[in-house]
Design an enzyme around this catalytic site. Structure first.
Site, PDB file in Angstrom:
ATOM      1  N   ASP A   2       1.269  -1.317   0.412  1.00  0.00           N
ATOM      2  CA  ASP A   2       0.063  -0.322  -0.260  1.00  0.00           C
ATOM      3  C   ASP A   2       0.925   1.510  -0.140  1.00  0.00           C
ATOM      4  O   ASP A   2       1.757   1.200   0.642  1.00  0.00           O
ATOM      5  CB  ASP A   2      -0.719  -0.028   1.098  1.00  0.00           C
ATOM      6  CG  ASP A   2      -2.568   0.552   1.009  1.00  0.00           C
ATOM      7  OD1 ASP A   2      -1.909   1.600   0.259  1.00  0.00           O
ATOM      8  OD2 ASP A   2      -2.396   1.470   1.567  1.00  0.00           O
ATOM      9  N   GLY A   3       0.853   2.286  -0.730  1.00  0.00           N
ATOM     10  CA  GLY A   3       1.057   3.684  -0.550  1.00  0.00           C
ATOM     11  C   GLY A   3       1.882   4.122  -1.369  1.00  0.00           C
ATOM     12  O   GLY A   3       2.595   5.688  -1.937  1.00  0.00           O
ATOM     13  N   GLY A   5       0.123   5.536  -4.193  1.00  0.00           N
ATOM     14  CA  GLY A   5      -0.565   7.161  -4.988  1.00  0.00           C
ATOM     15  C   GLY A   5       0.221   7.842  -4.084  1.00  0.00           C
ATOM     16  O   GLY A   5       0.173   9.177  -4.448  1.00  0.00           O
ATOM     17  N   HIS A  19       2.542   3.321  -9.249  1.00  0.00           N
ATOM     18  CA  HIS A  19       2.695   1.834  -9.149  1.00  0.00           C
ATOM     19  C   HIS A  19       3.698   1.357  -9.911  1.00  0.00           C
ATOM     20  O   HIS A  19       4.246  -0.100  -9.532  1.00  0.00           O
ATOM     21  CB  HIS A  19       1.367   1.609 -10.195  1.00  0.00           C
ATOM     22  CG  HIS A  19      -0.422   2.333  -9.654  1.00  0.00           C
ATOM     23  ND1 HIS A  19      -0.256   1.932  -8.316  1.00  0.00           N
ATOM     24  CD2 HIS A  19      -1.070   2.536  -9.489  1.00  0.00           C
ATOM     25  CE1 HIS A  19      -0.997   2.055  -8.202  1.00  0.00           C
ATOM     26  NE2 HIS A  19      -1.834   3.044  -8.872  1.00  0.00           N
ATOM     27  N   SER A  47      -7.213  -6.119  -5.665  1.00  0.00           N
ATOM     28  CA  SER A  47      -8.382  -6.461  -4.602  1.00  0.00           C
ATOM     29  C   SER A  47      -9.607  -6.365  -5.024  1.00  0.00           C
ATOM     30  O   SER A  47      -9.528  -5.766  -5.934  1.00  0.00           O
ATOM     31  CB  SER A  47      -8.609  -5.703  -2.861  1.00  0.00           C
ATOM     32  OG  SER A  47      -9.581  -4.822  -3.746  1.00  0.00           O
ATOM     33  N   GLU A  49     -11.847  -5.254  -4.115  1.00  0.00           N
ATOM     34  CA  GLU A  49     -12.614  -4.031  -4.396  1.00  0.00           C
ATOM     35  C   GLU A  49     -12.078  -2.746  -5.446  1.00  0.00           C
ATOM     36  O   GLU A  49     -12.639  -1.841  -4.737  1.00  0.00           O
ATOM     37  CB  GLU A  49     -12.079  -3.639  -2.955  1.00  0.00           C
ATOM     38  CG  GLU A  49     -13.223  -4.330  -2.110  1.00  0.00           C
ATOM     39  CD  GLU A  49     -13.266  -5.898  -1.482  1.00  0.00           C
ATOM     40  OE1 GLU A  49     -11.837  -5.509  -1.542  1.00  0.00           O
ATOM     41  OE2 GLU A  49     -14.187  -6.119  -1.383  1.00  0.00           O
ATOM     42  N   TRP A  51     -11.437  -2.503  -8.220  1.00  0.00           N
ATOM     43  CA  TRP A  51     -12.771  -2.598  -9.852  1.00  0.00           C
ATOM     44  C   TRP A  51     -13.524  -1.248  -9.424  1.00  0.00           C
ATOM     45  O   TRP A  51     -13.583  -0.954 -10.599  1.00  0.00           O
ATOM     46  CB  TRP A  51     -13.192  -3.719  -9.774  1.00  0.00           C
ATOM     47  CG  TRP A  51     -12.701  -4.691 -10.259  1.00  0.00           C
ATOM     48  CD1 TRP A  51     -13.504  -6.424  -9.065  1.00  0.00           C
ATOM     49  CD2 TRP A  51     -11.937  -5.163 -10.884  1.00  0.00           C
ATOM     50  NE1 TRP A  51     -11.991  -7.099  -9.820  1.00  0.00           N
ATOM     51  CE2 TRP A  51     -11.455  -6.921 -11.129  1.00  0.00           C
ATOM     52  CE3 TRP A  51     -11.258  -4.712 -12.274  1.00  0.00           C
ATOM     53  CZ2 TRP A  51     -10.667  -7.017 -11.761  1.00  0.00           C
ATOM     54  CZ3 TRP A  51     -10.839  -5.047 -12.974  1.00  0.00           C
ATOM     55  CH2 TRP A  51     -10.490  -6.848 -13.175  1.00  0.00           C
ATOM     56  N   ARG A  53     -11.703   1.913  -8.757  1.00  0.00           N
ATOM     57  CA  ARG A  53     -10.767   2.519  -9.103  1.00  0.00           C
ATOM     58  C   ARG A  53     -11.158   2.689 -10.354  1.00  0.00           C
ATOM     59  O   ARG A  53     -12.158   2.586 -10.896  1.00  0.00           O
ATOM     60  CB  ARG A  53      -9.591   2.283  -9.048  1.00  0.00           C
ATOM     61  CG  ARG A  53      -9.153   1.864  -7.868  1.00  0.00           C
ATOM     62  CD  ARG A  53      -7.415   1.267  -7.597  1.00  0.00           C
ATOM     63  NE  ARG A  53      -7.341   1.528  -5.538  1.00  0.00           N
ATOM     64  CZ  ARG A  53      -6.283   1.161  -5.209  1.00  0.00           C
ATOM     65  NH1 ARG A  53      -5.448   1.489  -5.943  1.00  0.00           N
ATOM     66  NH2 ARG A  53      -5.574   1.535  -4.536  1.00  0.00           N
ATOM     67  N   LEU A 113      10.791 -20.828  -3.536  1.00  0.00           N
ATOM     68  CA  LEU A 113      10.273 -19.587  -2.929  1.00  0.00           C
ATOM     69  C   LEU A 113       8.349 -19.578  -3.625  1.00  0.00           C
ATOM     70  O   LEU A 113       8.664 -19.992  -5.055  1.00  0.00           O
ATOM     71  CB  LEU A 113      10.575 -18.644  -3.159  1.00  0.00           C
ATOM     72  CG  LEU A 113       9.440 -17.426  -2.751  1.00  0.00           C
ATOM     73  CD1 LEU A 113       9.000 -17.302  -1.617  1.00  0.00           C
ATOM     74  CD2 LEU A 113       9.791 -15.869  -3.722  1.00  0.00           C
ATOM     75  N   SER A 178      -8.206  -4.434   5.415  1.00  0.00           N
ATOM     76  CA  SER A 178      -8.465  -4.702   3.827  1.00  0.00           C
ATOM     77  C   SER A 178      -9.057  -6.300   3.309  1.00  0.00           C
ATOM     78  O   SER A 178      -8.647  -6.650   2.339  1.00  0.00           O
ATOM     79  CB  SER A 178      -7.635  -3.731   3.483  1.00  0.00           C
ATOM     80  OG  SER A 178      -7.872  -2.486   3.657  1.00  0.00           O
TER      81      SER A 178
HETATM   82  C1  IPE Z   1      -1.647   0.495  -3.632  1.00  0.00           C
HETATM   83  O1  IPE Z   1      -0.811   1.571  -3.365  1.00  0.00           O
HETATM   84  C2  IPE Z   1      -2.007   0.005  -5.318  1.00  0.00           C
HETATM   85  C3  IPE Z   1      -2.384  -1.130  -4.952  1.00  0.00           C
HETATM   86  C4  IPE Z   1      -3.904  -1.678  -4.269  1.00  0.00           C
HETATM   87  C5  IPE Z   1      -3.038  -1.726  -6.330  1.00  0.00           C
HETATM   88  P1  IPE Z   1      -2.328   2.707  -4.139  1.00  0.00           P
HETATM   89  O2  IPE Z   1      -2.778   2.557  -5.443  1.00  0.00           O
HETATM   90  O3  IPE Z   1      -3.798   1.923  -2.974  1.00  0.00           O
HETATM   91  O4  IPE Z   1      -2.180   3.529  -2.742  1.00  0.00           O
HETATM   92  P2  IPE Z   1      -2.131   4.858  -1.497  1.00  0.00           P
HETATM   93  O5  IPE Z   1      -3.452   4.329  -1.624  1.00  0.00           O
HETATM   94  O6  IPE Z   1      -3.335   6.193  -3.063  1.00  0.00           O
HETATM   95  O7  IPE Z   1      -1.107   5.693  -1.358  1.00  0.00           O
HETATM   96 MG    MG Z   2      -4.168   2.468  -0.944  1.00  0.00          MG
END
Ligand code: IPE
Ligand code: MG
Length: 227
Positions: A2-3, A5, A19, A47, A49, A51, A53, A113, A178
């Site tokens: 996560d993170g 964005g 990304h 995830s 969820e 979709w 976006r 792995l 989540s």
């Molecule tokens: C994670 O980063 C990437 C995916 C879930 C595909 P985010 O896109 O959720 O980044 P933030 O949460 O907006 O910073």
């Molecule tokens: Mg996120």
């Protein structure tokens, strides 16, 4: 993972760039996991969820995913990594689906792995699908309701052939699961790191493992040393 964005925003870049850098963190993480002797690594890539976006961002994520499989599959195979996909897969993109099948088939016999990619994955959906299978067995007379145990349900989950889950790492400072591996995480240790996913690297991974090593896992019992 996560993170992405927030990483992009913090650097004055479009989300897509976050990304793209996130894929590099995936490469580092898979390499580190193999080097550190981790048996199984499961990455929450998309995830059920996600979709919701914007279509443009979903499109960018799908093209990054395809590019990643195309560019990295041979190397993963050479490194003895076994790739598997959990979740429901892509409902409409045949290219994504055929890349997934190619990755699973090519690496099927590898012994290093185990890399599971959770795609269009949601834990509640996974548990519901397992329940549907059991219900079908009951309806068709192959199983009695009383015979349904946690182990029997776990054997129908997407993760049935994986070792039990020890550690969940979430980046970006959010402290929630989540809808990720809810059943499997019943006794897992949860480590939440402040780092944004594109900055995740081996030293963050090691700090999560060190934290894991400090935790005392009791599985509902008592401390062995004090018993
Ligand atoms: C994670 O980063 C990437 C995916 C879930 C595909 P985010 O896109 O959720 O980044 P933030 O949460 O907006 O910073
Ligand atoms: Mg996120």
């Amino acid at each position: 993972m996560d993170g992405n964005g927030r990483w992009a925003t913090a650097h004055g870049l479009p989300r897509f760039e976050g990304h793209r850098r996130g894929v590099e963190a995936v490469r580092r993480t898979v390499r580190a996991a193999a080097e550190l002797g981790i048996e199984a690594l499961t990455l929450y890539s998309f995830s059920s969820e996600n979709w919701t976006r914007p279509a443009a961002e979903i499109g960018e994520l799908m093209s990054l995913l395809k590019r990643f499989v195309r560019s990295d599959l041979r190397k993963l195979h050479a490194d003895n990594v076994r790739v598997r996909i959990i979740g429901e897969g892509h409902p409409t993109d045949d290219e994504v689906e055929s890349l997934f099948r190619e990755a699973e088939t090519l690496t099927r016999a590898n012994t290093g792995l185990v890399l599971s990619v959770a795609f269009n994955y949601g834990a509640r959906n996974e548990i519901a699908r397992a329940a549907q299978q059991l219900a079908r067995d009951v309806a068709e007379g192959r199983l009695s309701p009383e015979a349904i145990t946690p182990d029997l349900l776990a054997a129908r989950l997407d993760t049935a052939d994986l070792p039990s889950l020890d550690l969940v790492i979430r980046t970006s400072g959010e402290q929630r699961l989540s809808n990720f591996l809810l059943w499997q995480a019943a006794y897992a240790e949860l480590v939440f790191l402040p780092v944004l996913w594109p900055d995740f690297d081996r030293s963050w991974f090691e700090s999560a493992l060190t934290e894991y090593g400090r935790r005392e896992r009791r599985f509902g019992g008592v401390d062995n040393r004090r018993r």
